[in-house]
Design a protein around this motif. Structure first.
Motif, PDB file in Angstrom:
ATOM      1  N   ALA A   1      38.745  41.024  36.836  1.00 59.92           N
ATOM      2  CA  ALA A   1      40.284  41.355  36.990  1.00 59.92           C
ATOM      3  C   ALA A   1      40.692  40.732  38.047  1.00 59.92           C
ATOM      4  O   ALA A   1      41.971  40.456  38.085  1.00 59.92           O
ATOM      5  CB  ALA A   1      40.187  42.841  37.124  1.00 59.92           C
ATOM      6  N   PHE A   2      39.951  40.402  39.192  1.00 58.95           N
ATOM      7  CA  PHE A   2      40.461  40.025  40.594  1.00 58.95           C
ATOM      8  C   PHE A   2      39.450  39.070  41.013  1.00 58.95           C
ATOM      9  O   PHE A   2      38.483  39.047  41.596  1.00 58.95           O
ATOM     10  CB  PHE A   2      40.508  41.047  41.412  1.00 58.95           C
ATOM     11  CG  PHE A   2      41.370  42.042  41.288  1.00 58.95           C
ATOM     12  CD1 PHE A   2      42.785  42.039  41.597  1.00 58.95           C
ATOM     13  CD2 PHE A   2      40.860  43.298  40.625  1.00 58.95           C
ATOM     14  CE1 PHE A   2      43.668  43.084  41.322  1.00 58.95           C
ATOM     15  CE2 PHE A   2      41.854  44.252  40.189  1.00 58.95           C
ATOM     16  CZ  PHE A   2      43.117  44.181  40.507  1.00 58.95           C
ATOM     17  N   PRO A   3      39.767  37.538  40.499  1.00 59.56           N
ATOM     18  CA  PRO A   3      38.705  36.578  40.736  1.00 59.56           C
ATOM     19  C   PRO A   3      38.332  36.370  42.237  1.00 59.56           C
ATOM     20  O   PRO A   3      39.244  36.617  43.036  1.00 59.56           O
ATOM     21  CB  PRO A   3      39.529  35.446  40.238  1.00 59.56           C
ATOM     22  CG  PRO A   3      40.518  35.655  39.265  1.00 59.56           C
ATOM     23  CD  PRO A   3      40.690  37.162  39.650  1.00 59.56           C
ATOM     24  N   CYS A   4      37.245  35.983  42.600  1.00 64.60           N
ATOM     25  CA  CYS A   4      36.669  35.685  43.816  1.00 64.60           C
ATOM     26  C   CYS A   4      37.719  34.734  44.456  1.00 64.60           C
ATOM     27  O   CYS A   4      38.030  33.694  44.073  1.00 64.60           O
ATOM     28  CB  CYS A   4      35.374  35.212  43.779  1.00 64.60           C
ATOM     29  SG  CYS A   4      34.032  36.483  43.857  1.00 64.60           S
ATOM     30  N   ASN A   5      38.269  35.089  45.796  1.00 64.66           N
ATOM     31  CA  ASN A   5      39.308  34.316  46.461  1.00 64.66           C
ATOM     32  C   ASN A   5      39.067  34.362  48.155  1.00 64.66           C
ATOM     33  O   ASN A   5      39.543  35.459  48.337  1.00 64.66           O
ATOM     34  CB  ASN A   5      40.759  34.415  45.955  1.00 64.66           C
ATOM     35  CG  ASN A   5      41.774  33.365  46.367  1.00 64.66           C
ATOM     36  OD1 ASN A   5      41.732  33.155  47.719  1.00 64.66           O
ATOM     37  ND2 ASN A   5      42.397  32.789  45.707  1.00 64.66           N
ATOM     38  N   LYS A   6      38.504  33.606  48.640  1.00 62.59           N
ATOM     39  CA  LYS A   6      38.446  33.761  50.045  1.00 62.59           C
ATOM     40  C   LYS A   6      39.799  33.592  50.904  1.00 62.59           C
ATOM     41  O   LYS A   6      39.833  34.299  51.852  1.00 62.59           O
ATOM     42  CB  LYS A   6      37.604  32.447  50.613  1.00 62.59           C
ATOM     43  CG  LYS A   6      37.110  32.780  52.051  1.00 62.59           C
ATOM     44  CD  LYS A   6      37.779  32.161  53.053  1.00 62.59           C
ATOM     45  CE  LYS A   6      37.291  32.472  54.481  1.00 62.59           C
ATOM     46  NZ  LYS A   6      38.194  31.785  55.451  1.00 62.59           N
ATOM     47  N   HIS A   7      40.930  32.776  50.370  1.00 59.99           N
ATOM     48  CA  HIS A   7      41.952  32.848  50.916  1.00 59.99           C
ATOM     49  C   HIS A   7      42.900  34.330  51.009  1.00 59.99           C
ATOM     50  O   HIS A   7      43.196  34.672  52.142  1.00 59.99           O
ATOM     51  CB  HIS A   7      42.943  32.044  50.305  1.00 59.99           C
ATOM     52  CG  HIS A   7      42.348  30.296  50.350  1.00 59.99           C
ATOM     53  ND1 HIS A   7      42.642  29.521  51.183  1.00 59.99           N
ATOM     54  CD2 HIS A   7      41.605  30.016  49.231  1.00 59.99           C
ATOM     55  CE1 HIS A   7      41.979  28.539  51.152  1.00 59.99           C
ATOM     56  NE2 HIS A   7      41.308  28.519  50.039  1.00 59.99           N
ATOM     57  N   ILE A   8      42.576  35.089  50.166  1.00 62.16           N
ATOM     58  CA  ILE A   8      43.241  36.310  49.991  1.00 62.16           C
ATOM     59  C   ILE A   8      42.371  37.259  50.325  1.00 62.16           C
ATOM     60  O   ILE A   8      42.724  38.654  50.271  1.00 62.16           O
ATOM     61  CB  ILE A   8      44.153  36.723  48.960  1.00 62.16           C
ATOM     62  CG1 ILE A   8      43.046  36.687  47.495  1.00 62.16           C
ATOM     63  CG2 ILE A   8      45.067  35.447  48.381  1.00 62.16           C
ATOM     64  CD1 ILE A   8      43.836  37.013  46.235  1.00 62.16           C
ATOM     65  N   TRP A   9      41.067  37.002  50.473  1.00 65.49           N
ATOM     66  CA  TRP A   9      39.849  37.980  50.488  1.00 65.49           C
ATOM     67  C   TRP A   9      39.859  38.919  49.351  1.00 65.49           C
ATOM     68  O   TRP A   9      40.102  40.265  49.590  1.00 65.49           O
ATOM     69  CB  TRP A   9      39.993  38.677  52.077  1.00 65.49           C
ATOM     70  CG  TRP A   9      38.615  39.149  52.356  1.00 65.49           C
ATOM     71  CD1 TRP A   9      37.698  40.053  52.131  1.00 65.49           C
ATOM     72  CD2 TRP A   9      38.035  38.255  53.446  1.00 65.49           C
ATOM     73  NE1 TRP A   9      36.646  40.128  52.916  1.00 65.49           N
ATOM     74  CE2 TRP A   9      36.654  38.875  53.637  1.00 65.49           C
ATOM     75  CE3 TRP A   9      38.007  37.284  54.279  1.00 65.49           C
ATOM     76  CZ2 TRP A   9      35.743  38.680  54.668  1.00 65.49           C
ATOM     77  CZ3 TRP A   9      37.147  36.931  55.297  1.00 65.49           C
ATOM     78  CH2 TRP A   9      35.923  37.450  55.309  1.00 65.49           C
ATOM     79  N   SER A  10      39.947  38.574  48.130  1.00 68.12           N
ATOM     80  CA  SER A  10      39.956  39.721  47.070  1.00 68.12           C
ATOM     81  C   SER A  10      38.904  40.543  46.900  1.00 68.12           C
ATOM     82  O   SER A  10      37.828  40.329  47.503  1.00 68.12           O
ATOM     83  CB  SER A  10      39.790  38.757  45.799  1.00 68.12           C
ATOM     84  OG  SER A  10      38.778  38.117  45.685  1.00 68.12           O
TER      85      SER A  10
END
Length: 356
Positions: free
Chosen positions: A240-249
């Motif tokens: 539902a919320f893909p891993c994303n370092k930029h937004i620190w998901s």
């Protein structure tokens, strides 16, 4: 726990070495040494959340040694450390501009790694003394749920700045001129600090388990279980919320916390359980015992070397010896690690540990 866990220093040292290598890649570095462009997870993306997690472990062990009593002296140390980290982080950002003659503050970036460390440290410290420690996991989970709601309501995955609530919040607070401009959002911005606090809290929880359980086997079993649960939860949330370092998901916070828990458990088995030692242990301990100092020296060194052109000279020298750009870039990054090792080694030999 009667003695210091060497494995904690080793994992912290591995993290700092990773941070130095990632921050000092050059030109065509290996994909693993570059952050994922947006969604995704690379080896480089692990280093900062690992540092926050290990900080959480250390915080519990430190505060428990003080009996979790918030005396004026303890509060003073917390506030002093927070302010010091904030000021050093801002000073590094200023130095990066001032060394090229821009001494003004009109375009000074206020967020960065040390600033996030400072905020996370302060918030988890306040939690540690103000709330019952039974609510560690509940609080971390609640933070991730709240952040997930923010991402949904504010289009947090959008790469259009004007649509992304993370960028809009930082712009409202600080103004666009004071933000990071190489990404759609500032990767150390205000709202994405919420899930990074969860990383520290997960580490805080693991620190509690390490303190409560006495045989090393019980400690490591508890960590392996916790790490497996966090990792599995992270991969489920990733749908539902893909891993994303930029937004620190939320998935990023869970997966990185899980990975670091498993790494710490493995190091505890090898080092604290089986007594494994060797040059590699000493190497990472050197970085782990003066982690923040060596991270700061690496940042200042990179800025100064870039200004005088030494970065280009170093990379050109490696390129002349190694024709493969990725390998030359790796050698360049390792050179930075070696230079900081030369700073940390005499401090370690003399048992000098700089606490920030």
């Amino acid at each position: 726990m009667s003695k210091r866990l060497l494995s904690l220093d080793i994992v912290r040292g591995m993290t700092v070495v990773g941070m130095i290598m990632v921050n000092n890649g050059y030109h065509g570095s290996f994909e693993a040494l570059r952050h994922a462009e947006w969604n995704g997870l690379s080896l480089s993306d692990l280093v900062f959340p690992f540092f926050l997690f290990i900080m959480g472990v250390s915080m519990f062990l430190s505060f428990s040694g003080k009996g979790f009593k918030l005396t004026p002296q303890v509060l003073g140390k917390i506030l002093k450390r927070t302010l010091l980290l904030l000021l050093i982080g801002i000073a590094i950002n200023w130095f990066d501009k001032a060394i090229y003659g821009n001494f003004g503050f009109q375009e000074l970036r206020f967020w960065a790694v040390l600033q996030r460390i400072a905020l996370c440290y302060l918030l988890v410290s306040l939690f540690a003394f103000a709330f019952n420690r039974r609510y560690i996991l509940t609080t971390a989970t609640l933070l991730l749920v709240i952040y997930a709601a923010i991402l949904i309501a504010g289009d947090g995955y959008s790469q259009e700045k004007t649509q992304n609530i993370l960028y809009l919040a930082d712009k409202w607070l600080l103004g666009d001129a004071h933000l990071y401009h190489k990404s759609a959002v500032d990767p150390e911005g205000l709202l994405s600090t919420i899930p990074s606090v969860a990383n520290v809290l997960f580490g805080f929880y693991c620190g509690m388990k390490i303190k409560e359980l006495h045989p090393i086997l019980e400690k490591t079993n508890a960590l392996f279980f916790a790490g497996s649960v966090l990792t599995f939860a992270g991969f489920i949330v990733n749908f539902a919320f893909p891993c994303n370092k930029h937004i620190w998901s939320p998935s990023f916070a869970l997966v990185t916390s899980g990975f670091c828990t498993l790494l710490l458990a493995l190091m505890m088995v090898l080092i604290d359980g089986r007594g494994k030692r060797g040059a590699w242990v000493d190497f990472f301990q050197i970085f782990g015992t003066n982690a923040l100092l060596l991270y700061i020296t690496s940042e200042v060194m990179a800025i100064a070397f870039g200004r005088i052109g030494l970065n280009d000279l170093l990379f050109d020298a490696w390129s002349s010896l190694i024709p493969v750009p990725q390998l030359a870039s790796l050698a360049y990054a390792v050179t930075y690690v070696a230079m900081n090792f030369a700073i940390g080694y005499p401090l370690w030999r003399k048992h000098i540990y700089v606490k920030l």
